[in-house]
Design a protein around this motif. Structure first.
Motif, mmCIF file in Angstrom:
data_model
loop_
_atom_site.group_PDB
_atom_site.id
_atom_site.type_symbol
_atom_site.label_atom_id
_atom_site.label_comp_id
_atom_site.label_asym_id
_atom_site.label_seq_id
_atom_site.Cartn_x
_atom_site.Cartn_y
_atom_site.Cartn_z
ATOM 1 N N TYR A 1 0.834 -1.206 0.000
ATOM 2 C CA TYR A 1 0.000 0.000 0.000
ATOM 3 C C TYR A 1 0.870 1.258 0.000
ATOM 4 C CZ TYR A 1 -3.206 3.515 1.910
ATOM 5 O OH TYR A 1 -3.927 4.644 2.137
ATOM 6 N N VAL A 2 1.869 1.268 0.868
ATOM 7 C CA VAL A 2 2.740 2.442 0.966
ATOM 8 C C VAL A 2 3.543 2.621 -0.317
ATOM 9 C CG1 VAL A 2 4.702 3.435 2.206
ATOM 10 C CG2 VAL A 2 2.876 2.287 3.471
ATOM 11 N N LEU A 3 4.035 1.519 -0.876
ATOM 12 C CA LEU A 3 4.919 1.597 -2.038
ATOM 13 C C LEU A 3 4.175 1.661 -3.369
ATOM 14 C CD1 LEU A 3 7.566 -1.068 -0.925
ATOM 15 C CD2 LEU A 3 7.717 1.415 -0.714
ATOM 16 N N SER A 4 2.836 1.626 -3.324
ATOM 17 C CA SER A 4 2.067 1.590 -4.570
ATOM 18 C C SER A 4 2.025 2.934 -5.282
ATOM 19 C CB SER A 4 0.627 1.128 -4.277
ATOM 20 O OG SER A 4 -0.034 2.060 -3.421
ATOM 21 N N ASN A 5 2.281 4.005 -4.554
ATOM 22 C CA ASN A 5 2.199 5.335 -5.154
ATOM 23 C C ASN A 5 3.557 5.751 -5.703
ATOM 24 O OD1 ASN A 5 1.871 8.172 -5.596
ATOM 25 N ND2 ASN A 5 0.047 8.062 -4.319
ATOM 26 N N LYS A 6 3.567 6.235 -6.933
ATOM 27 C CA LYS A 6 4.818 6.682 -7.542
ATOM 28 C C LYS A 6 5.429 7.862 -6.790
ATOM 29 C CE LYS A 6 3.834 5.149 -12.262
ATOM 30 N NZ LYS A 6 3.691 5.571 -13.680
ATOM 31 N N GLN A 7 4.582 8.619 -6.121
ATOM 32 C CA GLN A 7 5.087 9.755 -5.373
ATOM 33 C C GLN A 7 6.050 9.328 -4.274
ATOM 34 O OE1 GLN A 7 4.686 13.024 -5.942
ATOM 35 N NE2 GLN A 7 6.081 13.410 -4.224
ATOM 36 N N PHE A 8 5.890 8.100 -3.802
ATOM 37 C CA PHE A 8 6.810 7.592 -2.783
ATOM 38 C C PHE A 8 8.248 7.613 -3.290
ATOM 39 C CE2 PHE A 8 9.332 4.079 -1.142
ATOM 40 C CZ PHE A 8 9.287 4.314 0.226
ATOM 41 N N TYR A 9 8.446 7.195 -4.528
ATOM 42 C CA TYR A 9 9.796 7.128 -5.075
ATOM 43 C C TYR A 9 10.341 8.526 -5.360
ATOM 44 C CZ TYR A 9 8.397 2.283 -5.553
ATOM 45 O OH TYR A 9 7.952 1.019 -5.284
ATOM 46 N N TYR A 10 9.463 9.436 -5.830
ATOM 47 C CA TYR A 10 9.908 10.813 -6.019
ATOM 48 C C TYR A 10 10.318 11.434 -4.684
ATOM 49 C CZ TYR A 10 7.543 10.263 -10.527
ATOM 50 O OH TYR A 10 7.153 9.814 -11.754
ATOM 51 N N SER A 11 9.501 11.209 -3.662
ATOM 52 C CA SER A 11 9.800 11.757 -2.340
ATOM 53 C C SER A 11 11.065 11.127 -1.762
ATOM 54 C CB SER A 11 8.619 11.536 -1.398
ATOM 55 O OG SER A 11 7.466 12.207 -1.866
ATOM 56 N N GLU B 1 4.599 22.399 -3.714
ATOM 57 C CA GLU B 1 4.502 21.541 -4.895
ATOM 58 C C GLU B 1 4.726 20.087 -4.496
ATOM 59 O OE1 GLU B 1 6.853 22.735 -8.183
ATOM 60 O OE2 GLU B 1 6.497 24.887 -7.862
ATOM 61 N N ARG B 2 3.838 19.231 -4.945
ATOM 62 C CA ARG B 2 3.885 17.832 -4.543
ATOM 63 C C ARG B 2 5.136 17.116 -5.049
ATOM 64 N NH1 ARG B 2 0.431 14.323 -2.335
ATOM 65 N NH2 ARG B 2 0.606 12.114 -2.892
ATOM 66 N N ARG B 3 5.646 17.520 -6.196
ATOM 67 C CA ARG B 3 6.819 16.845 -6.767
ATOM 68 C C ARG B 3 8.076 17.092 -5.933
ATOM 69 N NH1 ARG B 3 10.135 20.288 -9.562
ATOM 70 N NH2 ARG B 3 9.335 22.414 -9.864
ATOM 71 N N LEU B 4 8.064 18.130 -5.107
ATOM 72 C CA LEU B 4 9.216 18.445 -4.260
ATOM 73 C C LEU B 4 9.051 17.925 -2.841
ATOM 74 C CD1 LEU B 4 9.827 22.134 -5.396
ATOM 75 C CD2 LEU B 4 11.039 20.081 -6.147
ATOM 76 N N MET B 5 8.008 17.210 -2.588
ATOM 77 C CA MET B 5 7.712 16.720 -1.244
ATOM 78 C C MET B 5 8.751 15.688 -0.797
ATOM 79 S SD MET B 5 4.213 14.799 -0.041
ATOM 80 C CE MET B 5 3.251 16.070 -0.857
ATOM 81 N N PRO B 6 9.397 15.887 0.357
ATOM 82 C CA PRO B 6 10.333 14.866 0.869
ATOM 83 C C PRO B 6 9.587 13.673 1.428
ATOM 84 C CG PRO B 6 10.157 16.671 2.416
ATOM 85 C CD PRO B 6 9.371 17.088 1.214
ATOM 86 N N LEU B 7 10.312 12.630 1.725
ATOM 87 C CA LEU B 7 9.704 11.372 2.144
ATOM 88 C C LEU B 7 8.902 11.512 3.426
ATOM 89 C CD1 LEU B 7 9.363 8.343 1.677
ATOM 90 C CD2 LEU B 7 11.504 7.987 2.917
ATOM 91 N N GLN B 8 9.422 12.237 4.396
ATOM 92 C CA GLN B 8 8.727 12.355 5.676
ATOM 93 C C GLN B 8 7.374 13.040 5.507
ATOM 94 O OE1 GLN B 8 9.825 10.869 8.282
ATOM 95 N NE2 GLN B 8 11.822 10.329 7.480
ATOM 96 N N MET B 9 7.316 14.050 4.673
ATOM 97 C CA MET B 9 6.063 14.755 4.443
ATOM 98 C C MET B 9 5.079 13.877 3.678
ATOM 99 S SD MET B 9 5.543 18.524 2.766
ATOM 100 C CE MET B 9 3.927 19.301 2.703
ATOM 101 N N PHE B 10 5.589 13.114 2.724
ATOM 102 C CA PHE B 10 4.721 12.200 1.977
ATOM 103 C C PHE B 10 4.124 11.136 2.893
ATOM 104 C CE2 PHE B 10 4.516 8.013 -0.107
ATOM 105 C CZ PHE B 10 3.438 8.244 -0.959
ATOM 106 N N LEU B 11 4.954 10.572 3.773
ATOM 107 C CA LEU B 11 4.450 9.554 4.685
ATOM 108 C C LEU B 11 3.461 10.144 5.679
ATOM 109 C CD1 LEU B 11 7.709 7.522 5.389
ATOM 110 C CD2 LEU B 11 5.836 6.969 3.832
ATOM 111 N N LEU B 12 3.682 11.376 6.072
ATOM 112 C CA LEU B 12 2.728 12.039 6.959
ATOM 113 C C LEU B 12 1.371 12.170 6.280
ATOM 114 C CD1 LEU B 12 2.050 13.618 9.547
ATOM 115 C CD2 LEU B 12 2.887 15.677 8.392
#
Length: 288
Positions: free
Chosen positions: A62-72, A218-229
């Motif tokens: 579930y966590v790894l299913s979003n491409k944004q995870f890898y960008y973050s 901007e969502r594309r600049l979101m770091p991992l901690q913010m994405f997980l939050l």
């Protein structure tokens, strides 16, 4: 060396206390790991302690299913690596002259650094400075404002001060400049201190999310901690959930999986750094 009975008992007592302290710190991590790998029913029944029940990796999927995870993730790697390099360079270049006894106004300069540990410009002025400089909504906004930590500067400066003067004097006799002395004498002898401070910086950059909440929109600049939050708080949003696949995902297992995804990458760095914490490179540097 023969140890007395009291010293032996005291040694065993120390080992017991340290073991209990270590277990108290390890227990939450094992509990989170067990929960992230357990099925929905067991998690809702709250019967998970240190071992997963109904083993499943659906929460990690579930966590790894979003491409944004890898960008973050890549954003966080960039922030951590580049930020640590910049911070270490600034810290070393500031600590070395401040450790020299012949530098005028050393106490005043150190006082100016120490004052920043207790007083700051405030949240809004800092935001306005970042905006005026033109680094708002860039990854540099997460690196440059806090690039130099006064506490780490004091640690490195104190370590440089402890380097024997005989080493510097011998280098000067050979015609070495200040930069050459720093690179050839102080840095090689300061590897344990540099590794420790570098780890402080790296962990700080990796775990930082409050700065991202202030400076990044901007969502594309979101770091991992913010994405997980956001993943934890918005876990039922249509953007992050694929209903047919993740119907059995629960908030607790997602939260646990997200925590592990944030902790494990930086955790792998510790084994490579730990050897510098206990190595006495100063031993035998100067002959008696």
């Amino acid at each position: 060396m023969i140890r007395t009975r009291g010293e032996t008992v005291f040694g065993y007592f120390n080992v017991l206390i340290l073991a209990l302290v270590s277990l108290s710190m390890l227990f939450p991590f094992l509990h989170i790991a067990a929960k992230s790998l357990s099925s929905e029913g067991h998690v809702l029944a709250k019967d998970i302690l240190l071992w997963p029940r109904g083993f499943t990796t659906i929460s990690f999927e579930y966590v790894l299913s979003n491409k944004q995870f890898y960008y973050s993730f890549l954003n966080s790697v960039f922030i951590t690596v580049v930020g640590t390099i910049i911070s270490m360079a600034l810290t070393i270049l500031a600590a070395y002259p401040l450790s020299r006894r012949n530098l005028p106004y050393t106490r005043l300069l150190m006082l100016l650094f120490v004052i920043t540990m207790f007083f700051s410009g405030g949240l809004i002025p800092t935001y306005l400075v970042v905006k005026q400089v033109g680094i708002l909504n860039t990854l540099w906004a997460l690196i440059l404002p806090g690039a130099l930590a006064p506490f780490n500067l004091i640690l490195i400066r104190n370590f440089f001060t402890g380097v024997p003067d005989a080493l510097e004097e011998s280098a000067r006799i050979d015609g070495a400049s200040n930069i050459r002395i720093l690179a050839s004498v102080y840095l090689p002898l300061s590897v344990p201190a540099l590794a420790t401070v570098g780890m402080f910086y790296a962990v700080g950059y990796w775990n930082a999310f409050f700065q991202a909440m202030m400076y990044i929109t901007e969502r594309r600049l979101m770091p991992l901690q913010m994405f997980l939050l956001q993943l934890v708080t918005d876990e039922k949003s249509s953007e992050l959930v694929v209903p047919d696949v993740f119907r059995e995902v629960t908030p607790e297992t997602v939260r646990a999986a997200a925590i592990l995804c944030a902790v494990v990458p930086i955790l792998f760095v510790y084994p490579f750094i730990q050897r510098y914490f206990v190595k006495g490179v100063m031993l035998g540097a100067v002959k008696g």
